[in-house]
Design a protein around this motif. Sequence first.
Motif, PDB file in Angstrom:
ATOM      1  N   LEU A  86       0.811  -1.263   0.115  1.00 22.51           N
ATOM      2  CA  LEU A  86       0.084  -0.169  -0.118  1.00 22.51           C
ATOM      3  C   LEU A  86       0.975   1.403  -0.207  1.00 22.51           C
ATOM      4  N   ASP A  87       1.708   1.300   0.874  1.00 22.52           N
ATOM      5  CA  ASP A  87       2.735   2.399   0.844  1.00 22.52           C
ATOM      6  C   ASP A  87       3.502   2.734  -0.565  1.00 22.52           C
ATOM      7  N   LYS A  88       3.845   1.478  -1.104  1.00 22.73           N
ATOM      8  CA  LYS A  88       4.489   1.708  -2.613  1.00 22.73           C
ATOM      9  C   LYS A  88       3.572   2.408  -3.470  1.00 22.73           C
ATOM     10  N   ILE A  89       2.387   1.781  -3.495  1.00 26.00           N
ATOM     11  CA  ILE A  89       1.181   2.375  -4.268  1.00 26.00           C
ATOM     12  C   ILE A  89       0.883   3.934  -4.173  1.00 26.00           C
ATOM     13  N   LEU A  90       1.085   4.214  -2.747  1.00 27.70           N
ATOM     14  CA  LEU A  90       0.856   5.751  -2.619  1.00 27.70           C
ATOM     15  C   LEU A  90       2.287   6.531  -2.901  1.00 27.70           C
ATOM     16  N   ASP A  91       3.099   5.852  -2.863  1.00 32.33           N
ATOM     17  CA  ASP A  91       4.333   6.496  -3.192  1.00 32.33           C
ATOM     18  C   ASP A  91       4.481   6.560  -4.662  1.00 32.33           C
ATOM     19  N   ILE A  92       3.806   5.742  -5.454  1.00 33.04           N
ATOM     20  CA  ILE A  92       3.834   5.643  -6.913  1.00 33.04           C
ATOM     21  C   ILE A  92       2.926   6.774  -7.222  1.00 33.04           C
ATOM     22  N   LYS A  93       1.668   6.773  -6.745  1.00 35.33           N
ATOM     23  CA  LYS A  93       0.631   7.699  -7.138  1.00 35.33           C
ATOM     24  C   LYS A  93       1.006   8.838  -6.707  1.00 35.33           C
ATOM     25  N   GLY A  94       1.724   9.107  -5.625  1.00 36.64           N
ATOM     26  CA  GLY A  94       2.064  10.437  -5.171  1.00 36.64           C
ATOM     27  C   GLY A  94       1.530  10.632  -3.849  1.00 36.64           C
ATOM     28  N   SER A  95       2.115  11.219  -2.662  1.00 36.89           N
ATOM     29  CA  SER A  95       1.560  11.428  -1.673  1.00 36.89           C
ATOM     30  C   SER A  95       0.587  12.825  -1.610  1.00 36.89           C
ATOM     31  N   VAL A 147     -16.335   8.326  -5.459  1.00 44.85           N
ATOM     32  CA  VAL A 147     -15.343   9.236  -4.877  1.00 44.85           C
ATOM     33  C   VAL A 147     -14.798   8.620  -3.699  1.00 44.85           C
ATOM     34  N   PHE A 148     -15.706   7.891  -2.772  1.00 54.65           N
ATOM     35  CA  PHE A 148     -15.095   7.265  -1.646  1.00 54.65           C
ATOM     36  C   PHE A 148     -14.311   5.970  -1.795  1.00 54.65           C
ATOM     37  N   ARG A 149     -14.433   5.352  -3.107  1.00 53.08           N
ATOM     38  CA  ARG A 149     -13.313   4.312  -3.451  1.00 53.08           C
ATOM     39  C   ARG A 149     -12.173   4.853  -3.668  1.00 53.08           C
ATOM     40  N   GLU A 150     -11.818   6.010  -4.107  1.00 60.03           N
ATOM     41  CA  GLU A 150     -10.516   6.409  -4.380  1.00 60.03           C
ATOM     42  C   GLU A 150      -9.713   7.039  -2.891  1.00 60.03           C
ATOM     43  N   ILE A 154      -6.215   5.951   1.525  1.00 56.70           N
ATOM     44  CA  ILE A 154      -5.515   6.783   2.121  1.00 56.70           C
ATOM     45  C   ILE A 154      -5.992   6.612   3.631  1.00 56.70           C
ATOM     46  N   LEU A 155      -7.141   6.159   3.828  1.00 57.76           N
ATOM     47  CA  LEU A 155      -7.619   5.925   5.271  1.00 57.76           C
ATOM     48  C   LEU A 155      -6.625   4.840   5.713  1.00 57.76           C
ATOM     49  N   ARG A 156      -6.626   3.726   4.960  1.00 58.56           N
ATOM     50  CA  ARG A 156      -5.809   2.695   5.492  1.00 58.56           C
ATOM     51  C   ARG A 156      -4.256   3.052   5.596  1.00 58.56           C
ATOM     52  N   SER A 157      -3.743   4.093   5.084  1.00 61.17           N
ATOM     53  CA  SER A 157      -2.325   4.481   5.433  1.00 61.17           C
ATOM     54  C   SER A 157      -2.397   5.183   6.776  1.00 61.17           C
ATOM     55  N   ALA A 158      -3.574   6.023   7.030  1.00 64.72           N
ATOM     56  CA  ALA A 158      -3.550   6.597   8.481  1.00 64.72           C
ATOM     57  C   ALA A 158      -3.765   5.623   9.469  1.00 64.72           C
ATOM     58  N   LEU A 159      -4.206   4.552   9.108  1.00 63.10           N
ATOM     59  CA  LEU A 159      -4.232   3.607  10.414  1.00 63.10           C
ATOM     60  C   LEU A 159      -2.805   2.837  10.405  1.00 63.10           C
ATOM     61  N   ASP A 160      -1.848   2.891   9.444  1.00 62.24           N
ATOM     62  CA  ASP A 160      -0.872   2.614   9.528  1.00 62.24           C
ATOM     63  C   ASP A 160       0.482   3.412   9.880  1.00 62.24           C
ATOM     64  N   GLY A 161      -0.146   4.701  10.393  1.00 61.71           N
ATOM     65  CA  GLY A 161       0.649   5.680  11.091  1.00 61.71           C
ATOM     66  C   GLY A 161       0.862   6.755  10.409  1.00 61.71           C
ATOM     67  N   HIS A 162       0.391   6.981   9.102  1.00 64.57           N
ATOM     68  CA  HIS A 162       0.662   8.173   8.535  1.00 64.57           C
ATOM     69  C   HIS A 162      -0.253   9.520   8.969  1.00 64.57           C
ATOM     70  N   ASP A 423       6.154  16.193   4.677  1.00 62.49           N
ATOM     71  CA  ASP A 423       6.755  14.736   4.193  1.00 62.49           C
ATOM     72  C   ASP A 423       6.351  13.764   5.264  1.00 62.49           C
ATOM     73  N   GLY A 424       6.131  12.516   4.621  1.00 60.24           N
ATOM     74  CA  GLY A 424       5.520  11.362   5.261  1.00 60.24           C
ATOM     75  C   GLY A 424       4.120  11.340   5.324  1.00 60.24           C
ATOM     76  N   SER A 425       3.470  12.554   5.209  1.00 53.02           N
ATOM     77  CA  SER A 425       1.883  12.585   5.194  1.00 53.02           C
ATOM     78  C   SER A 425       1.348  12.538   3.833  1.00 53.02           C
ATOM     79  N   LYS A 426       0.193  12.188   3.969  1.00 50.34           N
ATOM     80  CA  LYS A 426      -0.545  11.845   2.715  1.00 50.34           C
ATOM     81  C   LYS A 426      -1.813  13.081   2.564  1.00 50.34           C
ATOM     82  N   VAL A 427      -1.771  13.636   1.427  1.00 43.97           N
ATOM     83  CA  VAL A 427      -2.650  14.965   1.205  1.00 43.97           C
ATOM     84  C   VAL A 427      -3.494  14.560   0.010  1.00 43.97           C
TER      85      VAL A 427
END
Length: 656
Positions: A86-95, A147-150, A154-162, A423-427
């Motif tokens: 998931l982290d890799k996906i978000l990194d590739i897609k852009g944070s 909209v929510f599907r997209e 990012i919510l999952r990544s919040a649970l993972d600590g971002h 840095d490290g957060s997802k916007v």
Amino acid sequence: MVQQLHSLGLDLSSGTATESELPATPSVVYMDVNVVPEHDKEGLASTISSLQGSSIISLRASAVAHSWPPTKTFLRYLDAKRREALDKILDIKGSIRVFCRVKLMDERKAASPISTEADKITVRSAGTRKEFVLDRVFHPESTQEDVFREVKPILRSALDGHNVCILAYGQTGTGKTHTMEGNNGRPGIVPRAIEELFHQISQDESASFTLSMSMLEVYMGSLRDLFVHRRSPARVTHWIPKWYAALILYAHHHPANHIVRLGSNLSILRISDGTVEIEGLTDVQVTDVKQARRWYARGKHARSTSWTNVNDASSRLTRITISRSNEAVDGTNNLVSKIWLVDLGGSERLLKSGATGQTLDEGRAINLSLSALADVIAALRTRRNHIPYRHLLTVILVTFASQICCLSLNSKLTQLLSDSLGDGSKVLMIVHVSPGEDDAGETVCSLSFATRVRAVEANRELSEDTKKRKQQRVAELEQGVREAEEELRRVRDQMERTAKLIQEKTNTLRVDLRGSPRSPLTLNPVELDGGDTKTAEKPVQRARAAPVPRFMSSTACSRRRQQEAAESLGRARRRSTDLRGSQSHSCYQTSKKMTVAYRRRDPSLSLQCNPMNVSHDSVDSRGSWSSSKPKKLSNSNPNLRVALHQQHRRRMSDLI
Ligand SMILES: Nc1ncnc2c1ncn2[C@@H]1O[C@H](COP(=O)(O)OP(=O)(O)OP(=O)(O)O)[C@@H](O)[C@H]1O
């Protein structure tokens, strides 16, 4: 199967894989080896050969059934795998991701100047054509679910600590509140996010979570806690002198006195580790969805009944703080992350709206705030030493020296969000645009701002080839996440099934034990049946009915003897009932005397040869003389039996 084992570094050709050859990370093979009792070479080799052709899942299932610690390790391993992908996906897609949502077209309006593609939006107006590339464009018919599907990953990544920040931006009336809050039939991102977070938490066994919630409103540089009830000046006027109420209302409507109006007592603190805290803001811990929904409804209500009535000019913020503790699992410390869900104030161009007075102030404040936001994001991302909060404030101060409120707002909104934008957060910014011809200019402005925010992250302009490869990689990783999630589900299901099976087997075993001849079970029924009161009733009743200590209670053999005795007793009773009518009391007296005499002579005789004596006492406590006593006589003295029989026949013949 064999290939998979090979890929994990085991030499299968010789069949001599040893424990030391096992991969360091927990894996399927590690699990398999735990199934093999002694971890011996031969055992392992035979297990591997027996596993060929069997499915890998059933293999894991057997491991789950056999050993708990590896199961937990395995779950953690799968969870880590999922998180990594998931982290890799978000990194590739852009944070920093920027979406655009086009409002549903009003049917009465003419053709829209806007056309959309999956990641592109084109605006045609006054002979010009402008194209904007974003991460995702939602056409007017897109649903709240789309909209929510997209938003979900990012919510999952919040649970993972971002830290996560989701902002809705756009012109007034373009659907920001619709996207963030929604309505009862079509809930928006915030209520769905609350539900999703609790759902994800319930599924996640890799850590324990605590959620808390806050809601606030930012208006002209003031922060208002939406969980705290405030009196409106209108209500205040009931109990204060009229002149004082007039003064308060004057203060309320004067732009320079905005802080007095809102009675803001919240101040932003920047802690040394870079995190931001709001002093005095109510933060409620929520333990379930219902409770969270109730607090959210309360916050919404506070805003909608706001005595300032500045909904379109204020920004509404919901903060969810997540505490993730792995202590119970692997002893690691707490991880705290935040999700900011922001419904920003309308972004109208001031010239077009023709606003004056306070509205003009509000508009300036909002626009400046947003442009500051983009600059701050850029600075945080490029790790510039100097974050331009103060610089911006100076510029704003010079430009709008008279509007102190602008300064305050800029600093407040950007400072509030600063630890969730860096840095490290997802916007995730969702820019809202109107499909109308009249709003084309405003739409171009909003999209230009969106492009600017998106450009904060470098390398957004990629060649088609690179884009394709990126998409392919994302698709692979998404597949990996899905597989890991599927595996997690399957392992959990298997664990549940195994636990159920164990429970069933235990119950069956206990039922068997209860029925066993030499061990009548009188265990605690709850302990026995796992709280199943239906099955637990029997031993309780038996325990109550037992007149003797447990170890003295009857065995199956003795029960059989008792039953036989009861049956013969029944027969004897029936016979004696027939006799009762004819036998005289004197006859009984005679026979009784004789029995006693006989017993005196040889006391063991009657007891030894007549088990009915025992059963009579124990089975028929009323001690019916008519059933047992003649029997004693008949068994103990054959001569007497003949005499009685003759006597009986005489009486019967008399009757006839
Ligand atoms: N995609 C959509 N589908 C259906 N209705 C929509 C959509 N977007 C907005 N609306 C409707 O348009 C109206 C205005 O939307 P909304 O209040 O969300 O705008 P806004 O941008 O939040 O405005 P403000 O800046 O004043 O807060 C609402 O009645 C809302 O239900």
